[in-house]
Design an enzyme around this catalytic site. Structure first.
Site, PDB file in Angstrom:
ATOM      1  N   HIS A 431      -4.164 -30.235  14.009  1.00 21.91           N
ATOM      2  CA  HIS A 431      -3.637 -31.272  12.884  1.00 21.91           C
ATOM      3  C   HIS A 431      -3.399 -32.629  13.641  1.00 21.91           C
ATOM      4  O   HIS A 431      -3.174 -33.440  12.924  1.00 21.91           O
ATOM      5  CB  HIS A 431      -2.837 -30.935  12.022  1.00 21.91           C
ATOM      6  CG  HIS A 431      -2.610 -31.394  10.907  1.00 21.91           C
ATOM      7  ND1 HIS A 431      -3.420 -32.433  10.166  1.00 21.91           N
ATOM      8  CD2 HIS A 431      -2.153 -31.182   9.400  1.00 21.91           C
ATOM      9  CE1 HIS A 431      -3.070 -32.931   9.021  1.00 21.91           C
ATOM     10  NE2 HIS A 431      -2.493 -32.149   8.507  1.00 21.91           N
ATOM     11  N   ASP A 435      -7.636 -33.951   9.978  1.00 27.50           N
ATOM     12  CA  ASP A 435      -6.803 -33.694   9.028  1.00 27.50           C
ATOM     13  C   ASP A 435      -7.756 -33.042   7.973  1.00 27.50           C
ATOM     14  O   ASP A 435      -8.966 -32.685   8.259  1.00 27.50           O
ATOM     15  CB  ASP A 435      -6.825 -34.976   8.201  1.00 27.50           C
ATOM     16  CG  ASP A 435      -5.846 -36.252   9.096  1.00 27.50           C
ATOM     17  OD1 ASP A 435      -4.943 -35.633   9.748  1.00 27.50           O
ATOM     18  OD2 ASP A 435      -6.300 -37.416   9.169  1.00 27.50           O
TER      19      ASP A 435
END
Length: 460
Positions: A431, A435
Site C-alpha cells: 500500500h 492504492d
C-alpha cells in the site's frame, strides 16, 4: 590452540537480489580436508533456496567459521583455505580458543584466525602474498558477475575476462552460452587475440551500499508457550525458520491490502480442453490453467508498470524485465523459482518453464540464480481447493496474485441463469506504492484478459 596458516578467506556470496545473509547448512568439508577448485564446501540455506558454495581455489581448509545453523552476512567469512596444501596443525600445548564474542546474529568462530592473517597489510605482503591477493580479487570479481562455476572455469581456461562480456542471463549474468559464443568469436578472429595486451588490473570499486533501513523492534516479546502433557516439540527446519523470518519482515515492511475479483474461465477452459490431449502427447505432462494466467498477467503488467515495480525509500523503481516468481509448495515449506522474461514466452513456453522449475524445486536442484530477480509473484493454492487467500508479498516486490480453485457455479449472464466455471483471484499489494484504485484496475485487466481469451488461440 589450533594454529592456522595464512590462507585465502572465503566469504558468503550474494545469493539473491534481496538476500543479505545466509544460514549455514551441512558442511561438506572439514578442517584439514583438501579441496579442489569448484568443489562444494558447504550448503547454505536462505528463505528462497538451498545452495552449495563451491571452493574458488584448491588447497586445504585451515579454518571454518560457524556450525550448521549459524547465520553469516553476505561478505562475511565462512572459512579459510591454504593454497599451499598443508593441513592445519594442532598445538596441544597451548590452550584452546574456541569462542569469540560476536554481535547477535553473527556466527561464532570455531577456530579463530588472527586478524593479521585474514587481512595482511599491503606493506607486509611478499610477492607471493601479492599473487595470492590478486587471485583472491579475481575470484571476487567473478563472483560479482554472478557466473556459475562452469562459466568461471571456461573463462579461466580460455583467459576470458568476464567483466568484458555482456551477459544474456538474468540480471546480466554471464551464461555458458555467452562464454561459448565468445570462444567461437575468438576462434574466428585469432589475430585479434594472439597477443592480448597486458593491462594493469583496475582497482576494485565497491558499489555504494545503501544504509540499512532501521528495523522496528517489536513492542513486546512473544511469551514462552506453555507445554501441556503429551505435547510433541519438534525443532523447525532451517527453511521453515527462514520462511517465518521473511514473512514477518514482509508484513512489517509493507502495509498489505488484498482485493478479490471473480473471473469466468469459460474461454480459457475451452482453449485448454481443445489442446490438452495433443499437448500431453507432445510434451509428456499435463496442460494446466496456470500458463494461461501467466500469459495474461504478463500483458497486464506491461499495461500497469507500477505493479511491476519496487518501493525504495521514497522512490519507485519500475522494472523493465517481467520476471514471474512461481510459488512451489514443498514438504518443508515453500520456494519461489523465477521465470525470467516471461512476457516473451507463449503458453507452451511458460508451461515448460513452470514444469521444469517445479520438478527441480521438489528435488532440490535449483540454482541460486533461479530463485531471485522476480518482479511479480503468482501463487496457485487453487490446486488444493482454496477459494480465498491473502498472500504475503515476496520482498521487495509490490504485489502477489493468487489463483484460487475453479468451481462451477450458478451465475447470472445477460439476465439469464447460467452455470459457469468461476475462479477467484486474490491480489495483495504494497500500500506504500499501490492504492486500491490501481490494484482494482490491474485486477480488472487480468479478469478481462481471461474472460475474453480468444477461443481459437494457438498455444504454440
Amino acid at each position: 590452540m589450533s594454529s592456522t596458516k595464512q590462507g585465502t578467506t572465503i566469504t558468503m556470496p550474494k545469493l539473491g537480489e534481496s538476500v543479505t545473509e545466509g544460514t549455514l547448512g551441512a558442511w561438506l568439508k572439514q578442517v584439514g580436508d583438501t579441496v579442489e577448485k569448484y568443489e562444494p564446501l558447504v550448503e547454505v540455506v536462505t528463505d528462497k533456496v538451498t545452495a552449495e558454495i563451491p571452493a574458488p581455489i584448491s588447497g586445504t581448509i585451515v579454518a571454518i567459521v560457524g556450525d550448521e545453523g549459524a547465520t553469516i552476512p553476505v561478505g562475511g567469512t565462512i572459512c579459510v583455505i591454504d593454497e599451499g596444501g598443508e593441513a592445519a596443525t594442532t598445538d596441544t600445548s597451548a590452550p584452546t580458543q574456541t569462542a569469540v564474542d560476536t554481535e547477535p546474529g553473527v556466527a561464532t568462530l570455531t577456530e579463530r584466525v588472527p586478524p593479521d592473517q585474514l587481512a595482511p597489510s599491503v606493506s607486509a605482503m611478499s610477492s607471493g602474498d601479492l599473487t595470492h591477493a590478486r587471485a583472491n580479487r579475481d575470484e571476487r570479481e567473478m563472483l560479482r558477475i554472478r557466473s556459475s562455476p562452469i562459466v568461471r572455469r571456461l573463462a579461466e581456461e580460455h583467459e576470458i575476462d568476464l567483466s568484458t562480456i555482456g551477459g544474456a542471463g538474468l540480471g546480466g549474468r554471464v551464461t555458458k552460452a555467452d562464454i561459448l559464443a565468445e570462444i567461437e568469436r575468438r576462434r574466428q578472429q585469432p589475430a585479434a587475440y594472439a597477443a592480448p595486451p597486458v593491462a594493469p588490473l583496475p582497482p576494485l570499486v565497491q558499489p555504494p551500499v545503501a544504509p540499512p533501513v532501521p528495523f522496528a523492534a517489536p513492542q513486546f516479546a512473544a511469551p514462552q508457550v506453555e507445554l501441556w502433557p503429551g505435547d510433541e516439540v519438534v525443532d523447525a527446519s532451517i527453511m521453515r525458520r527462514q520462511i517465518a523470518e521473511h514473512m514477518v519482515r514482509s508484513v512489517q515492511t509493507a502495509p498489505h491490502v488484498t482485493v478479490w475479483m471473480e473471473v469466468d474461465m469459460t474461454n480459457v477452459m475451452a482453449v485448454r480442453n481443445r489442446h490438452k490431449d495433443e499437448f500431453a502427447r507432445r510434451e509428456g505432462f499435463g496442460l494446466t490453467y496456470f500458463p494461461f494466467l501467466v500469459r495474461v498477467v504478463t500483458n497486464a503488467l506491461r499495461e500497469h508498470p507500477n505493479v511491476n515495480a519496487v518501493w525504495d525509500n521514497g522512490r519507485i523503481i519500475r522494472r523493465k524485465a517481467v520476471n514471474i516468481g512461481v510459488a512451489v509448495a514443498l514438504e518443508e515449506g515453500l520456494i519461489v523459482p523465477v521465470i525470467a522474461n516471461a512476457d516473451e514466452k507463449n503458453v507452451v513456453g511458460i508451461a515448460r518453464a513452470v514444469h521444469d522449475l517445479a520438478e527441480r524445486a521438489r528435488t532440490n536442484r535449483l540454482s541460486a540464480d533461479e530463485v531471485h530477480g522476480g518482479t511479480f509473484t503468482l501463487n496457485n493454492p487453487g490446486t488444493l481447493g482454496s477459494l480465498f487467500s491473502t498472500p504475503i508479498i515476496v520482498q521487495p516486490q509490490s504485489a502477489i496474485l493468487s489463483m484460487e480453485a475453479i468451481v462451477k457455479r450458478v451465475v447470472v449472464v445477460d439476465d439469464a441463469i447460467a452455470i459457469r466455471p468461476m475462479m477467484n483471484l486474490s491480489l495483495s499489494i504494497d500500500h506504500r506504492l499501490l492504492d486500491g484504485l490501481a490494484a482494482t484496475r490491474f485486477l480488472a485487466t487480468v479478469k478481462r484478459g481471461l474472460e475474453t481469451y480468444p477461443t481459437d488461440a494457438s498455444i504454440y
